[in-house]
Design a protein around this motif. Structure first.
Motif, PDB file in Angstrom:
ATOM      1  N   GLN A   1       0.802  -1.221   0.000  1.00 52.13           N
ATOM      2  CA  GLN A   1       0.000   0.000   0.000  1.00 52.13           C
ATOM      3  C   GLN A   1       0.842   1.282   0.000  1.00 52.13           C
ATOM      4  OE1 GLN A   1      -3.326   0.713  -0.132  1.00 52.13           O
ATOM      5  NE2 GLN A   1      -3.723  -1.435  -0.633  1.00 52.13           N
ATOM      6  N   VAL A   2       2.164   1.161  -0.010  1.00 53.68           N
ATOM      7  CA  VAL A   2       3.028   2.340  -0.084  1.00 53.68           C
ATOM      8  C   VAL A   2       2.715   3.097  -1.372  1.00 53.68           C
ATOM      9  CG1 VAL A   2       5.398   3.146  -0.426  1.00 53.68           C
ATOM     10  CG2 VAL A   2       4.906   1.440   1.334  1.00 53.68           C
ATOM     11  N   GLY A   3       2.475   4.392  -1.241  1.00 50.13           N
ATOM     12  CA  GLY A   3       2.132   5.194  -2.405  1.00 50.13           C
ATOM     13  C   GLY A   3       0.662   5.163  -2.755  1.00 50.13           C
ATOM     14  N   ILE A   4      -0.113   4.392  -1.978  1.00 53.00           N
ATOM     15  CA  ILE A   4      -1.567   4.348  -2.208  1.00 53.00           C
ATOM     16  C   ILE A   4      -2.242   4.922  -0.952  1.00 53.00           C
ATOM     17  CG2 ILE A   4      -3.545   2.923  -2.846  1.00 53.00           C
ATOM     18  CD1 ILE A   4      -1.552   0.892  -4.014  1.00 53.00           C
ATOM     19  N   TRP A   5      -2.438   4.073   0.070  1.00 56.23           N
ATOM     20  CA  TRP A   5      -2.993   4.551   1.338  1.00 56.23           C
ATOM     21  C   TRP A   5      -1.951   4.589   2.444  1.00 56.23           C
ATOM     22  CZ3 TRP A   5      -7.071   7.261   0.934  1.00 56.23           C
ATOM     23  CH2 TRP A   5      -8.047   6.964  -0.015  1.00 56.23           C
ATOM     24  N   ASN A   6      -0.829   3.938   2.248  1.00 56.92           N
ATOM     25  CA  ASN A   6       0.254   3.933   3.226  1.00 56.92           C
ATOM     26  C   ASN A   6       1.126   5.165   2.980  1.00 56.92           C
ATOM     27  OD1 ASN A   6       2.510   3.451   4.807  1.00 56.92           O
ATOM     28  ND2 ASN A   6       2.787   1.333   4.139  1.00 56.92           N
ATOM     29  N   TRP A   7       0.660   6.315   3.452  1.00 58.83           N
ATOM     30  CA  TRP A   7       1.342   7.577   3.193  1.00 58.83           C
ATOM     31  C   TRP A   7       2.640   7.701   3.978  1.00 58.83           C
ATOM     32  CZ3 TRP A   7      -3.296  11.565   3.510  1.00 58.83           C
ATOM     33  CH2 TRP A   7      -4.206  11.259   2.498  1.00 58.83           C
ATOM     34  N   GLU A   8       2.747   6.948   5.075  1.00 66.29           N
ATOM     35  CA  GLU A   8       3.994   6.983   5.857  1.00 66.29           C
ATOM     36  C   GLU A   8       5.129   6.274   5.129  1.00 66.29           C
ATOM     37  OE1 GLU A   8       0.513   7.402   8.458  1.00 66.29           O
ATOM     38  OE2 GLU A   8       1.091   5.887   6.982  1.00 66.29           O
ATOM     39  N   GLN A   9       4.780   5.505   4.098  1.00 66.06           N
ATOM     40  CA  GLN A   9       5.732   4.662   3.373  1.00 66.06           C
ATOM     41  C   GLN A   9       6.426   3.697   4.341  1.00 66.06           C
ATOM     42  OE1 GLN A   9       7.752   6.294  -0.069  1.00 66.06           O
ATOM     43  NE2 GLN A   9       6.902   8.332   0.367  1.00 66.06           N
ATOM     44  N   PHE A  10       5.633   3.251   5.301  1.00 64.81           N
ATOM     45  CA  PHE A  10       6.078   2.270   6.294  1.00 64.81           C
ATOM     46  C   PHE A  10       6.170   0.906   5.613  1.00 64.81           C
ATOM     47  CE2 PHE A  10       4.404  -0.921   9.413  1.00 64.81           C
ATOM     48  CZ  PHE A  10       5.482  -0.932  10.290  1.00 64.81           C
ATOM     49  N   SER A  11       7.347   0.297   5.660  1.00 65.80           N
ATOM     50  CA  SER A  11       7.553  -1.005   5.031  1.00 65.80           C
ATOM     51  C   SER A  11       8.334  -1.884   5.989  1.00 65.80           C
ATOM     52  CB  SER A  11       8.327  -0.843   3.716  1.00 65.80           C
ATOM     53  OG  SER A  11       8.534  -2.105   3.108  1.00 65.80           O
ATOM     54  N   ASN A  12       7.656  -2.880   6.537  1.00 60.68           N
ATOM     55  CA  ASN A  12       8.258  -3.737   7.543  1.00 60.68           C
ATOM     56  C   ASN A  12       7.896  -5.191   7.239  1.00 60.68           C
ATOM     57  OD1 ASN A  12       8.225  -5.323  10.183  1.00 60.68           O
ATOM     58  ND2 ASN A  12       9.244  -3.438  10.847  1.00 60.68           N
ATOM     59  N   PRO A  13       8.875  -6.045   6.930  1.00 60.83           N
ATOM     60  CA  PRO A  13       8.585  -7.448   6.574  1.00 60.83           C
ATOM     61  C   PRO A  13       7.817  -8.192   7.661  1.00 60.83           C
ATOM     62  CG  PRO A  13      10.841  -6.879   6.001  1.00 60.83           C
ATOM     63  CD  PRO A  13      10.309  -5.728   6.805  1.00 60.83           C
ATOM     64  N   GLU A  14       8.134  -7.925   8.930  1.00 57.12           N
ATOM     65  CA  GLU A  14       7.425  -8.610  10.013  1.00 57.12           C
ATOM     66  C   GLU A  14       5.962  -8.184  10.037  1.00 57.12           C
ATOM     67  OE1 GLU A  14       7.464  -9.237  14.885  1.00 57.12           O
ATOM     68  OE2 GLU A  14       9.039  -8.038  13.941  1.00 57.12           O
ATOM     69  N   PHE A  15       5.708  -6.903   9.838  1.00 56.35           N
ATOM     70  CA  PHE A  15       4.331  -6.410   9.793  1.00 56.35           C
ATOM     71  C   PHE A  15       3.573  -7.062   8.640  1.00 56.35           C
ATOM     72  CE2 PHE A  15       0.922  -3.612   8.521  1.00 56.35           C
ATOM     73  CZ  PHE A  15       0.404  -3.111   9.715  1.00 56.35           C
ATOM     74  N   ASP A  16       4.193  -7.096   7.462  1.00 57.62           N
ATOM     75  CA  ASP A  16       3.550  -7.702   6.295  1.00 57.62           C
ATOM     76  C   ASP A  16       3.220  -9.169   6.548  1.00 57.62           C
ATOM     77  OD1 ASP A  16       3.910  -5.253   5.100  1.00 57.62           O
ATOM     78  OD2 ASP A  16       5.496  -5.904   3.734  1.00 57.62           O
ATOM     79  N   LYS A  17       4.124  -9.846   7.219  1.00 57.53           N
ATOM     80  CA  LYS A  17       3.916 -11.272   7.517  1.00 57.53           C
ATOM     81  C   LYS A  17       2.742 -11.445   8.480  1.00 57.53           C
ATOM     82  CE  LYS A  17       6.277 -15.420   9.190  1.00 57.53           C
ATOM     83  NZ  LYS A  17       7.520 -15.977   9.775  1.00 57.53           N
ATOM     84  N   ILE A  18       2.693 -10.586   9.499  1.00 57.61           N
ATOM     85  CA  ILE A  18       1.587 -10.659  10.457  1.00 57.61           C
ATOM     86  C   ILE A  18       0.254 -10.449   9.739  1.00 57.61           C
ATOM     87  CG2 ILE A  18       0.476  -9.473  12.397  1.00 57.61           C
ATOM     88  CD1 ILE A  18       3.290  -8.981  13.524  1.00 57.61           C
ATOM     89  N   HIS A  19       0.202  -9.422   8.881  1.00 53.75           N
ATOM     90  CA  HIS A  19      -1.051  -9.158   8.163  1.00 53.75           C
ATOM     91  C   HIS A  19      -1.463 -10.351   7.301  1.00 53.75           C
ATOM     92  CE1 HIS A  19      -4.175  -7.097   5.967  1.00 53.75           C
ATOM     93  NE2 HIS A  19      -3.615  -7.492   4.829  1.00 53.75           N
ATOM     94  N   ALA A  20      -0.483 -10.981   6.671  1.00 55.95           N
ATOM     95  CA  ALA A  20      -0.773 -12.102   5.761  1.00 55.95           C
ATOM     96  C   ALA A  20      -1.194 -13.364   6.508  1.00 55.95           C
ATOM     97  CB  ALA A  20       0.448 -12.396   4.899  1.00 55.95           C
ATOM     98  N   GLU A  21      -0.772 -13.486   7.763  1.00 54.78           N
ATOM     99  CA  GLU A  21      -1.031 -14.725   8.506  1.00 54.78           C
ATOM    100  C   GLU A  21      -2.108 -14.604   9.576  1.00 54.78           C
ATOM    101  OE1 GLU A  21       2.718 -16.063  10.029  1.00 54.78           O
ATOM    102  OE2 GLU A  21       3.512 -16.592   8.037  1.00 54.78           O
ATOM    103  N   ALA A  22      -2.283 -13.411  10.135  1.00 59.11           N
ATOM    104  CA  ALA A  22      -3.178 -13.272  11.287  1.00 59.11           C
ATOM    105  C   ALA A  22      -4.639 -13.533  10.932  1.00 59.11           C
ATOM    106  CB  ALA A  22      -3.024 -11.881  11.905  1.00 59.11           C
ATOM    107  N   PHE A  23      -5.044 -13.214   9.713  1.00 61.14           N
ATOM    108  CA  PHE A  23      -6.454 -13.441   9.363  1.00 61.14           C
ATOM    109  C   PHE A  23      -6.761 -14.928   9.201  1.00 61.14           C
ATOM    110  CE2 PHE A  23      -4.663 -12.809   5.021  1.00 61.14           C
ATOM    111  CZ  PHE A  23      -5.149 -13.942   4.387  1.00 61.14           C
ATOM    112  N   LYS A  24      -5.712 -15.762   9.109  1.00 60.33           N
ATOM    113  CA  LYS A  24      -5.924 -17.207   8.999  1.00 60.33           C
ATOM    114  C   LYS A  24      -5.986 -17.883  10.370  1.00 60.33           C
ATOM    115  CE  LYS A  24      -2.999 -17.204   4.852  1.00 60.33           C
ATOM    116  NZ  LYS A  24      -1.771 -17.754   4.243  1.00 60.33           N
ATOM    117  N   GLU A  25      -5.545 -17.141  11.393  1.00 61.93           N
ATOM    118  CA  GLU A  25      -5.439 -17.727  12.737  1.00 61.93           C
ATOM    119  C   GLU A  25      -6.815 -17.834  13.392  1.00 61.93           C
ATOM    120  OE1 GLU A  25      -4.514 -19.661  15.573  1.00 61.93           O
ATOM    121  OE2 GLU A  25      -2.650 -19.013  14.579  1.00 61.93           O
ATOM    122  N   THR A  26      -7.171 -19.050  13.787  1.00 58.20           N
ATOM    123  CA  THR A  26      -8.472 -19.263  14.417  1.00 58.20           C
ATOM    124  C   THR A  26      -8.413 -19.219  15.942  1.00 58.20           C
ATOM    125  OG1 THR A  26      -8.118 -21.661  14.272  1.00 58.20           O
ATOM    126  CG2 THR A  26      -9.341 -20.612  12.469  1.00 58.20           C
TER     127      THR A  26
END
Length: 519
Positions: free
Chosen positions: A438-463
């Motif tokens: 989302q950098v350059g779209i809605w992520n105006w802070e241009q925050f880029s963190n691999p751990e954050f991206d991984k959490i977002h990709a995996e947390a919605f699968k966690e039951t």
């Protein structure tokens, strides 16, 4: 347009001294000079925006859903009350048989208007798969997450198939915008999409009238077989300004409205005409963001100094009249992943801020903060300006009109900004906008963190809810540790309603009109 000085007149005094004449001029034509004789079977409510479409695939948010939730049915709907939950709607049965399969059966008494027949599992398949189809270009596609397809197993039975587990299915996809079931025959006959004229409706109410910017009329569906709505007619009045809506309420022209935070103290003492005040937490989140990649803000110590210099309690008093609480991140209280406290306490620590600024080695710091031209946000910016001046940072406040502000992703000189996003009742929706993609779209802070991206990709699968909560708490830690965010508030949703109404609201104070009762 630039504004670099604090306003001399206190906001509270200014607002109390403002005349009602200007507000009356903003009332919809149908309410001006109208002696309102309350129809005992008509409910009149306020919406902050007019409807943009009747097609759920292209809905722009809550002001559309305020209508859609009454005229379209879903497998499940949000349950009114103080805690988030859902209840059956078009589904007679629904169950998750394994992490990626949800079996459902439709009620046998739901039909579409305009001669399009009974609702079938084919309609469910069409509605859901249409949202995720690339050709549809639905802005709501992300809400469906990893939906693969819907398998039709009978006339009214089917299975929702996911590519991966998706916990937000139950909190976003099914009970919110994308869950609306449309008629395959009707939409196909309309060329694949429809706009402001409903081609077929299936809910407890029908949209029987629309005067743009004045009134939307819903009338009880005579063929609806489910629980009967208590109101024969619901009139929805779009009014942009909350203070104007308050005037209409006090005149007896509205039965329900959200009110300005500046009015909460007054309504706590008394609501006119025997009405009542309800105070609800909001899912919105407001923060001060910093562009991590701007040449003036690449020093993490400088960003951390700014974080500790901003005094959130002062902002809440000045901009929200003490009617809103400090936030701990982007995930609101009551939702999975809400942090009990933030890493940077709400109250400013000027001693620590000055120390961090000194450690940064930065001198004669001059920065710019962009803000939407809305009173509360400009006030936030002015408080931040005063806060940073206390540690020797010269901050210019740049007040922008809507079109310019919301195109800030294209602004190469974007430095600091006050921002406010809405969300649905699942943390997945909040983290979606801060991933690297989302950098350059809605992520105006241009925050880029691999751990954050991984959490977002995996947390919605966690039951496992406890594990899922910890993941989202860590995601917000990472945002704050970057120095790019100073979390402010989730605001609040105060509402007032007349003595003849029993409101039915989501836990965030948004109306579920089909369930409104009579007092």
């Amino acid at each position: 347009m630039k504004n670099t000085k604090l306003i001399g007149v206190p906001r509270r005094k200014f607002l109390k001294g403002a005349t009602a004449l200007g507000a009356v001029a903003m009332l919809p034509a149908g309410l001006i000079n109208r002696a309102y004789a309350a129809d005992s079977d008509t409910l009149r409510v306020h919406s902050y925006g007019d409807i943009s479409t009747m097609d759920p695939a292209y809905s722009l948010g809550v002001f559309d859903e305020l209508i859609h939730g009454n005229v379209h049915t879903k497998l499940i709907q949000y349950k009114p009350g103080k805690k988030w939950g859902w209840q059956l709607d078009a589904a007679a049965m629904i169950e998750q048989t394994d992490p990626t399969h949800i079996k459902f059966a439709l009620r046998d008494d739901i039909g579409f208007t305009n001669g399009f027949g009974a609702m079938t599992a084919e309609d469910v398949k069409f509605s859901f798969e249409r949202i995720i189809a690339d050709a549809t270009k639905s802005p709501n596609k992300p809400d469906m997450g990893p939906l693969s397809h819907v398998e039709v197993t009978g006339e009214r039975e089917g299975v929702i198939v996911l590519n991966d587990p998706f916990a937000p299915l139950w909190t976003i996809a099914l009970p919110y915008i994308t869950g609306s079931i449309v008629s395959k025959k009707a939409v196909t006959s309309a060329g694949g999409r429809f706009n402001l004229d409903p081609v077929a409706e299936s809910g407890p109410y029908l949209r029987t009238g629309w005067n743009p910017k004045e009134k939307i009329t819903l009338t009880r569906n005579p063929n609806w077989k489910g629980p009967r709505g208590e109101w024969g007619t619901i009139e929805i009045i779009p009014i942009d300004d909350e203070s104007t809506a308050e005037i209409a309420f006090e005149a007896g022209d509205l039965d329900f409205t959200r009110v300005a935070l500046s009015s909460v103290e007054r309504y706590r003492n008394s609501v006119p005409n025997g009405g009542k005040l309800g105070e609800y937490p909001s899912l919105y989140y407001v923060w001060v963001g910093m562009n991590l990649n701007h040449q003036k803000l690449q020093n993490q110590k400088l960003r951390q100094a700014i974080q500790h210099a901003i005094d959130v309690p002062s902002i809440l008093q000045a901009a929200y009249f003490g009617a809103a609480e400090a936030s701990t991140g982007i995930i609101a209280p009551g939702l999975i992943g809400n942090r009990k406290k933030s890493l940077v306490p709400p109250k400013a620590n000027l001693k620590k801020a000055k120390k961090l600024l000194k450690e940064s080695g930065e001198k004669n710091v001059k920065l710019k903060l962009d803000v939407l031209n809305k009173t509360a946000f400009v006030t936030i910016a002015q408080v931040v300006q005063a806060n940073l001046a206390q540690i020797g940072i010269d901050l210019e406040v740049n007040v922008l009109e809507s079109g310019v502000f919301w195109s800030s992703a294209e602004n190469e000189d974007l430095q600091l900004f006050v921002n406010r996003f809405s969300m649905t009742p699942d943390p997945y929706y909040a983290t979606s906008w801060f991933i690297t993609e989302q950098v350059g779209i809605w992520n105006w802070e241009q925050f880029s963190n691999p751990e954050f991206d991984k959490i977002h990709a995996e947390a919605f699968k966690e039951t496992d809810l406890k594990k899922r909560a910890k993941m989202y708490e860590r995601a917000q830690d990472l945002m704050e540790e970057s120095g790019g965010y100073r979390f402010i508030t989730h605001e609040a949703t105060p509402v007032i309603y007349s003595k003849r109404v029993k409101p039915a609201l989501r836990p965030d104070g948004l109306a579920l009109l089909r369930y409104f009762g009579k007092a």
